[in-house]
Design an enzyme around this catalytic site. Structure first.
Site, PDB file in Angstrom:
ATOM      1  N   TYR A 143       0.838  -1.211   0.000  1.00  0.00           N
ATOM      2  CA  TYR A 143       0.000   0.000   0.000  1.00  0.00           C
ATOM      3  C   TYR A 143       0.870   1.256   0.000  1.00  0.00           C
ATOM      4  O   TYR A 143       0.671   2.177  -0.805  1.00  0.00           O
ATOM      5  CB  TYR A 143      -0.913  -0.039   1.236  1.00  0.00           C
ATOM      6  CG  TYR A 143      -1.741   1.193   1.472  1.00  0.00           C
ATOM      7  CD1 TYR A 143      -2.919   1.406   0.764  1.00  0.00           C
ATOM      8  CD2 TYR A 143      -1.363   2.136   2.422  1.00  0.00           C
ATOM      9  CE1 TYR A 143      -3.695   2.542   0.992  1.00  0.00           C
ATOM     10  CE2 TYR A 143      -2.122   3.266   2.656  1.00  0.00           C
ATOM     11  CZ  TYR A 143      -3.291   3.469   1.949  1.00  0.00           C
ATOM     12  OH  TYR A 143      -4.054   4.587   2.180  1.00  0.00           O
ATOM     13  N   ASP A 273       3.450  -3.367  10.312  1.00  0.00           N
ATOM     14  CA  ASP A 273       2.829  -2.280  11.085  1.00  0.00           C
ATOM     15  C   ASP A 273       3.904  -1.276  11.504  1.00  0.00           C
ATOM     16  O   ASP A 273       5.051  -1.631  11.761  1.00  0.00           O
ATOM     17  CB  ASP A 273       2.138  -2.861  12.324  1.00  0.00           C
ATOM     18  CG  ASP A 273       1.126  -1.899  12.913  1.00  0.00           C
ATOM     19  OD1 ASP A 273       0.473  -1.178  12.132  1.00  0.00           O
ATOM     20  OD2 ASP A 273       0.989  -1.860  14.149  1.00  0.00           O
TER      21      ASP A 273
HETATM   22  P1  NAD Z   1     -12.916   4.080   1.480  1.00  0.00           P
HETATM   23  O1  NAD Z   1     -12.641   2.625   1.290  1.00  0.00           O
HETATM   24  O2  NAD Z   1     -14.059   4.469   2.333  1.00  0.00           O
HETATM   25  O3  NAD Z   1     -13.063   4.805   0.083  1.00  0.00           O
HETATM   26  C1  NAD Z   1     -12.441   4.364  -1.090  1.00  0.00           C
HETATM   27  C2  NAD Z   1     -13.483   4.381  -2.200  1.00  0.00           C
HETATM   28  O4  NAD Z   1     -12.843   3.964  -3.415  1.00  0.00           O
HETATM   29  C3  NAD Z   1     -14.640   3.421  -1.950  1.00  0.00           C
HETATM   30  O5  NAD Z   1     -15.861   4.080  -2.202  1.00  0.00           O
HETATM   31  C4  NAD Z   1     -14.404   2.289  -2.951  1.00  0.00           C
HETATM   32  O6  NAD Z   1     -15.599   1.655  -3.356  1.00  0.00           O
HETATM   33  C5  NAD Z   1     -13.689   3.027  -4.072  1.00  0.00           C
HETATM   34  N1  NAD Z   1     -12.849   2.152  -4.886  1.00  0.00           N
HETATM   35  C6  NAD Z   1     -11.991   1.203  -4.469  1.00  0.00           C
HETATM   36  N2  NAD Z   1     -11.417   0.594  -5.525  1.00  0.00           N
HETATM   37  C7  NAD Z   1     -11.922   1.201  -6.639  1.00  0.00           C
HETATM   38  C8  NAD Z   1     -11.729   1.015  -8.036  1.00  0.00           C
HETATM   39  N3  NAD Z   1     -10.887   0.071  -8.501  1.00  0.00           N
HETATM   40  N4  NAD Z   1     -12.418   1.796  -8.888  1.00  0.00           N
HETATM   41  C9  NAD Z   1     -13.283   2.740  -8.438  1.00  0.00           C
HETATM   42  N5  NAD Z   1     -13.516   2.952  -7.128  1.00  0.00           N
HETATM   43  C10 NAD Z   1     -12.841   2.185  -6.238  1.00  0.00           C
HETATM   44  O7  NAD Z   1     -11.541   4.711   2.042  1.00  0.00           O
HETATM   45  P2  NAD Z   1     -11.205   6.176   2.551  1.00  0.00           P
HETATM   46  O8  NAD Z   1     -10.694   6.041   3.929  1.00  0.00           O
HETATM   47  O9  NAD Z   1     -12.318   7.102   2.259  1.00  0.00           O
HETATM   48  O10 NAD Z   1      -9.948   6.519   1.628  1.00  0.00           O
HETATM   49  C11 NAD Z   1      -9.989   7.498   0.605  1.00  0.00           C
HETATM   50  C12 NAD Z   1      -8.566   7.735   0.117  1.00  0.00           C
HETATM   51  O11 NAD Z   1      -7.747   8.229   1.164  1.00  0.00           O
HETATM   52  C13 NAD Z   1      -7.856   6.477  -0.399  1.00  0.00           C
HETATM   53  O12 NAD Z   1      -7.051   6.828  -1.502  1.00  0.00           O
HETATM   54  C14 NAD Z   1      -6.984   6.072   0.764  1.00  0.00           C
HETATM   55  O13 NAD Z   1      -5.873   5.299   0.359  1.00  0.00           O
HETATM   56  C15 NAD Z   1      -6.587   7.424   1.288  1.00  0.00           C
HETATM   57  N6  NAD Z   1      -6.152   7.421   2.678  1.00  0.00           N
HETATM   58  C16 NAD Z   1      -7.055   7.142   3.666  1.00  0.00           C
HETATM   59  C17 NAD Z   1      -6.605   7.189   4.984  1.00  0.00           C
HETATM   60  C18 NAD Z   1      -7.514   6.890   6.138  1.00  0.00           C
HETATM   61  O14 NAD Z   1      -7.024   6.917   7.268  1.00  0.00           O
HETATM   62  N7  NAD Z   1      -8.806   6.631   5.923  1.00  0.00           N
HETATM   63  C19 NAD Z   1      -5.289   7.532   5.273  1.00  0.00           C
HETATM   64  C20 NAD Z   1      -4.408   7.759   4.224  1.00  0.00           C
HETATM   65  C21 NAD Z   1      -4.855   7.736   2.933  1.00  0.00           C
HETATM   66  C1  UD2 Z   2      -2.242   3.132   7.515  1.00  0.00           C
HETATM   67  C2  UD2 Z   2      -1.560   4.466   7.211  1.00  0.00           C
HETATM   68  C3  UD2 Z   2      -2.595   5.557   7.089  1.00  0.00           C
HETATM   69  C4  UD2 Z   2      -3.677   5.173   6.091  1.00  0.00           C
HETATM   70  C5  UD2 Z   2      -4.304   3.849   6.506  1.00  0.00           C
HETATM   71  C6  UD2 Z   2      -5.322   3.379   5.478  1.00  0.00           C
HETATM   72  C7  UD2 Z   2       0.578   4.333   8.380  1.00  0.00           C
HETATM   73  C8  UD2 Z   2       1.362   4.797   9.528  1.00  0.00           C
HETATM   74  N1  UD2 Z   2      -0.667   4.816   8.316  1.00  0.00           N
HETATM   75  O1  UD2 Z   2      -2.809   3.245   8.746  1.00  0.00           O
HETATM   76  O2  UD2 Z   2      -1.973   6.752   6.671  1.00  0.00           O
HETATM   77  O3  UD2 Z   2      -3.150   5.108   4.798  1.00  0.00           O
HETATM   78  O4  UD2 Z   2      -3.270   2.845   6.592  1.00  0.00           O
HETATM   79  O5  UD2 Z   2      -5.994   2.292   6.035  1.00  0.00           O
HETATM   80  O6  UD2 Z   2       1.034   3.564   7.564  1.00  0.00           O
HETATM   81  N2  UD2 Z   2      -5.238  -1.862  15.254  1.00  0.00           N
HETATM   82  C9  UD2 Z   2      -5.549  -2.592  16.383  1.00  0.00           C
HETATM   83  N3  UD2 Z   2      -6.784  -3.165  16.473  1.00  0.00           N
HETATM   84  C10 UD2 Z   2      -7.717  -3.052  15.483  1.00  0.00           C
HETATM   85  C11 UD2 Z   2      -7.387  -2.302  14.324  1.00  0.00           C
HETATM   86  C12 UD2 Z   2      -6.133  -1.718  14.244  1.00  0.00           C
HETATM   87  O7  UD2 Z   2      -4.715  -2.728  17.288  1.00  0.00           O
HETATM   88  O8  UD2 Z   2      -8.824  -3.595  15.636  1.00  0.00           O
HETATM   89  C13 UD2 Z   2      -3.920  -1.210  15.189  1.00  0.00           C
HETATM   90  C14 UD2 Z   2      -3.125  -1.509  13.940  1.00  0.00           C
HETATM   91  O9  UD2 Z   2      -2.387  -2.705  14.062  1.00  0.00           O
HETATM   92  C15 UD2 Z   2      -2.241  -0.261  13.878  1.00  0.00           C
HETATM   93  C16 UD2 Z   2      -3.145   0.856  14.433  1.00  0.00           C
HETATM   94  O10 UD2 Z   2      -4.169   0.185  15.151  1.00  0.00           O
HETATM   95  O11 UD2 Z   2      -1.127  -0.402  14.723  1.00  0.00           O
HETATM   96  C17 UD2 Z   2      -3.784   1.699  13.361  1.00  0.00           C
HETATM   97  O12 UD2 Z   2      -4.321   0.814  12.368  1.00  0.00           O
HETATM   98  P1  UD2 Z   2      -5.215   1.301  11.140  1.00  0.00           P
HETATM   99  O13 UD2 Z   2      -5.568   0.092  10.350  1.00  0.00           O
HETATM  100  O14 UD2 Z   2      -6.278   2.196  11.625  1.00  0.00           O
HETATM  101  O15 UD2 Z   2      -4.275   2.228  10.297  1.00  0.00           O
HETATM  102  P2  UD2 Z   2      -2.694   2.195   9.907  1.00  0.00           P
HETATM  103  O16 UD2 Z   2      -1.932   2.902  10.961  1.00  0.00           O
HETATM  104  O17 UD2 Z   2      -2.295   0.846   9.460  1.00  0.00           O
END
Ligand code: NAD
Ligand code: UD2
Length: 307
Positions: A143, A273
């Site tokens: 990722y 992780d």
């Molecule tokens: P999410 O899973 O809720 O949203 C992702 C959306 O993309 C979903 O609606 C899914 O159906 C759609 N999708 C997935 N694969 C697809 C494909 N092949 N074609 C078209 N649509 C597709 O996740 P989110 O948390 O809203 O994440 C949004 C963005 O932010 C992502 O790019 C994710 O990597 C990034 N991001 C999220 C976090 C976080 O903490 N949530 C952190 C860092 C980066």
């Molecule tokens: C990664 C990215 C973040 C975002 C996210 C998308 C890092 C540092 N962060 O988040 O930017 O892209 O992926 O999903 O790479 N955990 C538990 N119990 C649970 C669930 C999670 O202990 O039931 C722990 C997990 O192992 C981790 C922390 O909680 O240590 C956060 O996990 P996460 O899945 O919310 O997000 P993270 O940090 O992998």
């Protein structure tokens, strides 16, 4: 009024963004394959194209005539990228290249700007605290590697094809609508629901791992500001608060807010992780004139009430 494409607009962050854009009076088209997206997240006034972001025809069609693209579609899970390496790579990297390529000629044959989601996962095992944008990128997960690839292709998009981009390295985003039922979802959504219902939580590792949790309302504000600002290049910003929270601290706060105590079940730390992930928001603040507004208490309260 402008017309924007939001890829992943039925997902957690994308749907909050789509709401904001519609609220501001813009026209919104969503491209989403509905793999984790939900129909009930779609604003009524947004047009939904169900399609794959790695399919050039679908992306090209959805993008015709737009003024800008917010690219959020991805398989947003480190864990998932471990289990489905090639499949997530297709969406997370090829999908982004497909978006950049279509953006070259989306408006009357001319380029349109793209604001896209990168991730703190690009820093990988870099233990610098806080992490500045110029810190070494050493992603540990597929990722994170794919998100770094998106940033590198953004350089190509600008230098070779004249597509301006803004990438945000989101740290750990949370808020209402983040799916608590998926084991791949963010930890706050999982813990918030379980604590509210008085159920045990699973902690992978000792719980001392530290994250920089960002409320979705702040994320949406910066996405919109970035589109308004019209980057002239391929810029990348941390989207973070700079404030550390360990999982154990998070659990304490949630238990206080819910007036509930739950059991902690410990399992081995997940492969790949990260131990500590704290961003430096200095560049974000300097460029956009402000930082994140939501503190953890306020954001968690909003998450628990779903507002
Ligand atoms: P999410 O899973 O809720 O949203 C992702 C959306 O993309 C979903 O609606 C899914 O159906 C759609 N999708 C997935 N694969 C697809 C494909 N092949 N074609 C078209 N649509 C597709 O996740 P989110 O948390 O809203 O994440 C949004 C963005 O932010 C992502 O790019 C994710 O990597 C990034 N991001 C999220 C976090 C976080 O903490 N949530 C952190 C860092 C980066
Ligand atoms: C990664 C990215 C973040 C975002 C996210 C998308 C890092 C540092 N962060 O988040 O930017 O892209 O992926 O999903 O790479 N955990 C538990 N119990 C649970 C669930 C999670 O202990 O039931 C722990 C997990 O192992 C981790 C922390 O909680 O240590 C956060 O996990 P996460 O899945 O919310 O997000 P993270 O940090 O992998």
């Amino acid at each position: 009024m402008a017309h924007f494409l939001v890829t992943g607009g039925c997902g957690f962050i994308g749907s909050h963004l789509a709401d904001r854009l519609i609220g501001d009076g813009h026209r919104v088209t969503i491209l989403d394959d509905m793999s984790t997206g939900r129909l009930e997240n779609k604003p009524l006034l947004a047009k939904l194209v169900v399609g794959d972001v790695a399919d050039p025809d679908a992306v090209h069609q959805a993008m015709q005539g737009v003024d800008g693209v917010f690219h959020l579609a991805a398989v947003a899970s480190v864990q998932r990228s471990r289990e489905l390496w090639a499949e997530t790579h297709r969406t997370n990297l090829s999908g982004t290249v497909t978006v950049f390529e279509a953006a070259r000629s989306a408006r009357n044959g001319n380029p349109v700007p793209v604001v896209y989601a990168s991730s703190a996962a690009v820093y990988g095992d870099n233990t610098a605290t806080p992490l500045r944008e110029d810190a070494a990128t050493r992603p540990l997960s597929a990722y994170g590697v794919d998100k770094l690839g998106c940033e590198l292709h953004a350089n190509v998009a600008w230098a070779i094809h004249g597509v301006p981009t803004t990438g945000f390295r989101f740290f750990n985003v949370y808020g209402p609508r983040q799916d608590p039922s998926s084991p791949y979802s963010g930890v706050i959504s999982i813990f918030a629901r379980r604590v509210a219902q008085g159920e045990d939580v699973t902690i992978f590792g000792d719980g001392e791992q530290v994250r920089d949790f960002v409320f979705v309302g702040d994320v949406v504000r910066f996405l919109v500001k970035a589109m308004e600002r019209q980057s002239q290049g391929a810029e990348v910003f941390n989207l973070c608060t700079g404030r550390p929270t360990s999982l154990l601290m998070l659990l304490e706060v949630l238990q206080e807010l819910c007036a509930s105590r739950v059991r902690r079940l410990h399992q081995p730390a997940r492969a790949g992780d990260i131990r500590v992930s704290i961003g430096d928001p200095a560049r974000l603040r300097a460029t956009f004139g402000e930082g994140c507004r939501f503190g953890l208490l306020q954001g968690l309260s909003a998450t628990l009430t779903g507002e």
